[in-house]
Write a protein that holds these residues in place. Structure first.
Motif, PDB file in Angstrom:
ATOM      1  N   LYS A 262     -10.974  -6.195  -3.602  1.00  7.96           N
ATOM      2  CA  LYS A 262     -11.925  -5.759  -2.570  1.00  7.96           C
ATOM      3  C   LYS A 262     -12.352  -4.304  -2.792  1.00  7.96           C
ATOM      4  CE  LYS A 262     -10.752  -8.832   1.298  1.00  7.96           C
ATOM      5  NZ  LYS A 262     -10.180  -8.904   2.676  1.00  7.96           N
TER       6      LYS A 262
ATOM      7  N   VAL B 237       0.885  -1.169   0.000  1.00 11.35           N
ATOM      8  CA  VAL B 237       0.000   0.000   0.000  1.00 11.35           C
ATOM      9  C   VAL B 237       0.919   1.214   0.000  1.00 11.35           C
ATOM     10  CG1 VAL B 237      -1.866   1.210   1.177  1.00 11.35           C
ATOM     11  CG2 VAL B 237      -1.762  -1.287   1.263  1.00 11.35           C
TER      12      VAL B 237
ATOM     13  N   GLU C  86      -5.613  -9.032  -3.688  1.00 12.38           N
ATOM     14  CA  GLU C  86      -6.714  -9.055  -2.722  1.00 12.38           C
ATOM     15  C   GLU C  86      -7.209  -7.648  -2.413  1.00 12.38           C
ATOM     16  OE1 GLU C  86      -7.795 -10.733   1.776  1.00 12.38           O
ATOM     17  OE2 GLU C  86      -5.745 -10.880   0.997  1.00 12.38           O
ATOM     18  N   ASP C  87      -6.299  -6.713  -2.204  1.00  9.56           N
ATOM     19  CA  ASP C  87      -6.701  -5.341  -1.875  1.00  9.56           C
ATOM     20  C   ASP C  87      -7.397  -4.663  -3.054  1.00  9.56           C
ATOM     21  OD1 ASP C  87      -5.541  -5.626   0.646  1.00  9.56           O
ATOM     22  OD2 ASP C  87      -3.611  -4.827  -0.011  1.00  9.56           O
TER      23      ASP C  87
ATOM     24  N   ILE D  69      -5.588  -0.347   5.295  1.00 11.28           N
ATOM     25  CA  ILE D  69      -5.260  -1.446   4.388  1.00 11.28           C
ATOM     26  C   ILE D  69      -3.770  -1.720   4.515  1.00 11.28           C
ATOM     27  CG2 ILE D  69      -5.310  -2.285   2.016  1.00 11.28           C
ATOM     28  CD1 ILE D  69      -7.417  -0.217   1.372  1.00 11.28           C
ATOM     29  N   GLY D  70      -3.436  -2.956   4.759  1.00 13.41           N
ATOM     30  CA  GLY D  70      -2.028  -3.330   4.847  1.00 13.41           C
ATOM     31  C   GLY D  70      -1.270  -2.567   5.909  1.00 13.41           C
TER      32      GLY D  70
ATOM     33  N   LEU E 242      -2.775   0.702  -4.471  1.00 14.42           N
ATOM     34  CA  LEU E 242      -2.956  -0.667  -3.995  1.00 14.42           C
ATOM     35  C   LEU E 242      -2.347  -1.593  -5.035  1.00 14.42           C
ATOM     36  CD1 LEU E 242      -6.700  -0.493  -2.826  1.00 14.42           C
ATOM     37  CD2 LEU E 242      -4.622   0.169  -1.574  1.00 14.42           C
TER      38      LEU E 242
END
Length: 394
Positions: A54, A34, A50-51, A295-296, A46
Motif C-alpha cells: 500500500k 510497524v 499489505e502495509d 498503520i498497525g 513496515l
C-alpha cells in the motif's frame, strides 16, 4: 515493542550473518509489524506485505522526494526518476522505458552469455573463487555498459568506482560516499558531453533519449539529466551482484535443487523468480509521509522516514505460505515485491531477469557442482544478501 528502549524495536546496526536479518524480520512481522528504531538516523519499518504494498503504491502519502533509501546517501544532487514522484518523474521514465523493453533486454542475452563464460573461465580453471568479486560484480557493469553504450575503456573504471561507492555505503562512511558518488557524477557529465557533441539515435541510446525528451516542448533540465545518468550508471550494478551471491549460498545448501536445475535448465526462469522473492536484494526503499498516518495501530508523523521492507514482505506467511522456504512454481509468485510496486517499480525488470537467468544457466553449465568454501560476507543496509561468497567447484 522493546520495553527497555521504546525508541528501538530493532537495531539495524547489530552485526549480521547471511540469515539473521530474515529471522529478525519474522519476529517483527509476528510481534511488532510497524517497528521503529533510532539507529541510522531514526526510521520506521513496515514489515508486512499489505502495509508495504500500500505504501509503495501511494506516492501522495509516501513521497520519495525527501529520502529514498536507509541510510540516507543522496548527498550530491537529485537523481531522477528515483528521487521524484509523479508527474515530475514521468518524463524520465517515458524516455528510458522503451529502451528497457522485454525485446531490447533479451537482445542483450547473447552478449551476457558470452561475458558470463569469459568471467567464469578463470574461476573454473582455478577450481572456484569469490563468485561476487570475480563474477557478479563485473557482469552487470559490462551488461549495463552495453545498454548505456559507454566507451569500452570506461568499464574497469566504472566497476571500480561503483564498487567503491557500494562499499562506502555499506561501511556508512558519509565522506567516502560523497567522494565516490562525485566520481560517478563526473562520468555522467562526460558521457552527456559526448552525446551532445556526437548525438546517437535516441531509440537505442539512453543518454540521447534523455537529451531528446521534451515536456511541453522544453528539454529536460541539464542537471536532472546528469542525475539520471548518474543513477542509471550504478543502479543496475548492485542488485545482480548481491542476487547471484545469495543464489549461490542457497544452492550450496540445497545440492538436490542445484542438481535438478543443472539437469533441467528449463526450470531456471521459475527458480530465478522464487529466488527474487526469497532473496530480494534490497531490504526496502524509504519514503516520507506527507501527513500523519496510522498503520498497525501506530502513528507515523509527517516527515518521519519509513522503510518499506520488501525483503520482509516477500516472506510474509499471510501471502506466501512457508515464506522462508524455496518453492518452485509457487502459485502466486507474480505477487512478489522484489521489483517494487507502484510508480517506482523497477524499470529494469526485464534486463534483471535475463541477466540472472543467463548467469545461473552458465554457472551451472560450467560446473559439476559447487559449494561455499569460506566465510560469506553479508551486505549491510540498504541491500540484503551476500557481498562476498567464496565457492569451491566440485
Amino acid at each position: 515493542m522493546n520495553a527497555s528502549n521504546p525508541d528501538r524495536d530493532f537495531d539495524p546496526d547489530l552485526p549480521e550473518d547471511f540469515d539473521s536479518a530474515h529471522r529478525d524480520y519474522a519476529r517483527l512481522r509476528a510481534q511488532c509489524p510497524v517497528a521503529h528504531t533510532d539507529r541510522l538516523g531514526g526510521f520506521w519499518a513496515l514489515t508486512r506485505y499489505e502495509d508495504v504494498a500500500k505504501a509503495a503504491a501511494d506516492p501522495r502519502t509516501f513521497t520519495t522526494t525527501v529520502q529514498n533509501v536507509i541510510p540516507k546517501v543522496a548527498f550530491t544532487g537529485r537523481r531522477p526518476p528515483l528521487h521524484l514522484d509523479p508527474p515530475e518523474h514521468t518524463p524520465y521514465r517515458r524516455a528510458l522505458n522503451p529502451l528497457l523493453s522485454l525485446e531490447k533486454s533479451e537482445a542483450l542475452a547473447p552478449r551476457t552469455r558470452e561475458l558470463s563464460r569469459e568471467l567464469l573461465a578463470p574461476m573454473v580453471a582455478n577450481g572456484g573463487g569469490d563468485i561476487c568479486a570475480e563474477f557478479s560484480s563485473y557482469l552487470p557493469v559490462h551488461v549495463f555498459g552495453e545498454w548505456m553504450r559507454v566507451p569500452a575503456d570506461w568499464l574497469d573504471t566504472l566497476h571500480d568506482a561503483g564498487r567503491a561507492f557500494i562499499l562506502a555505503v555499506h561501511s556508512t562512511r558519509p565522506e567516502a560516499m560523497k567522494e565516490t558518488s562525485l566520481a560517478l557524477y563526473d562520468m555522467a557529465r562526460d558521457l552527456i558531453a559526448r552525446r551532445k557533441a556526437d548525438p546517437h539515435d535516441p531509440a537505442i541510446d539512453p543518454t540521447s533519449a534523455l537529451l531528446a525528451a521534451r515536456v511541453d516542448g522544453e528539454p529536460l533540465d541539464d542537471e536532472m539529466i546528469v542525475g539520471t545518468v548518474r543513477q542509471v550508471l550504478v543502479v543496475g550494478m548492485v542488485a545482480p551482484m548481491v542476487m547471484v551471491g545469495s543464489i549461490c549460498v542457497h544452492l550450496s545448501r540445497d545440492r538436490d535443487l542445484q542438481t535438478r536445475l543443472r539437469e533441467d535448465p528449463s526450470l531456471i526462469p521459475a527458480a530465478v523468480e522464487e529466488f527474487l522473492r526469497l532473496y530480494s536484494p534490497y531490504r526496502g526503499f524509504a519514503r516520507t509521509p506527507t501527513r500523519d498516518v496510522e498503520i498497525g495501530g501506530r502513528t507515523i508523523c509527517e516527515g518521519e522516514a519509513v522503510a518499506m521492507l520488501y525483503a520482509s514482505a516477500n516472506r510474509d506467511e499471510a501471502v506466501f505460505p512457508d515464506g522462508d522456504r524455496f518453492v518452485l512454481d509457487r502459485p502466486n509468485i507474480a505477487d512478489h515485491l522484489a521489483f517494487g510496486r507502484g510508480p517506482h517499480n523497477c524499470p529494469g525488470v526485464h534486463i534483471a531477469r535475463m541477466e540472472l537467468r543467463v548467469a545461473l544457466e552458465e554457472l551451472l553449465a560450467a560446473t559439476n557442482g559447487f559449494e561455499v568454501s569460506g566465510p560469506v560476507m553479508p551486505t549491510r543496509w540498504p541491500e540484503i544478501g551476500a557481498l562476498s561468497v567464496p565457492l569451491a567447484f566440485t
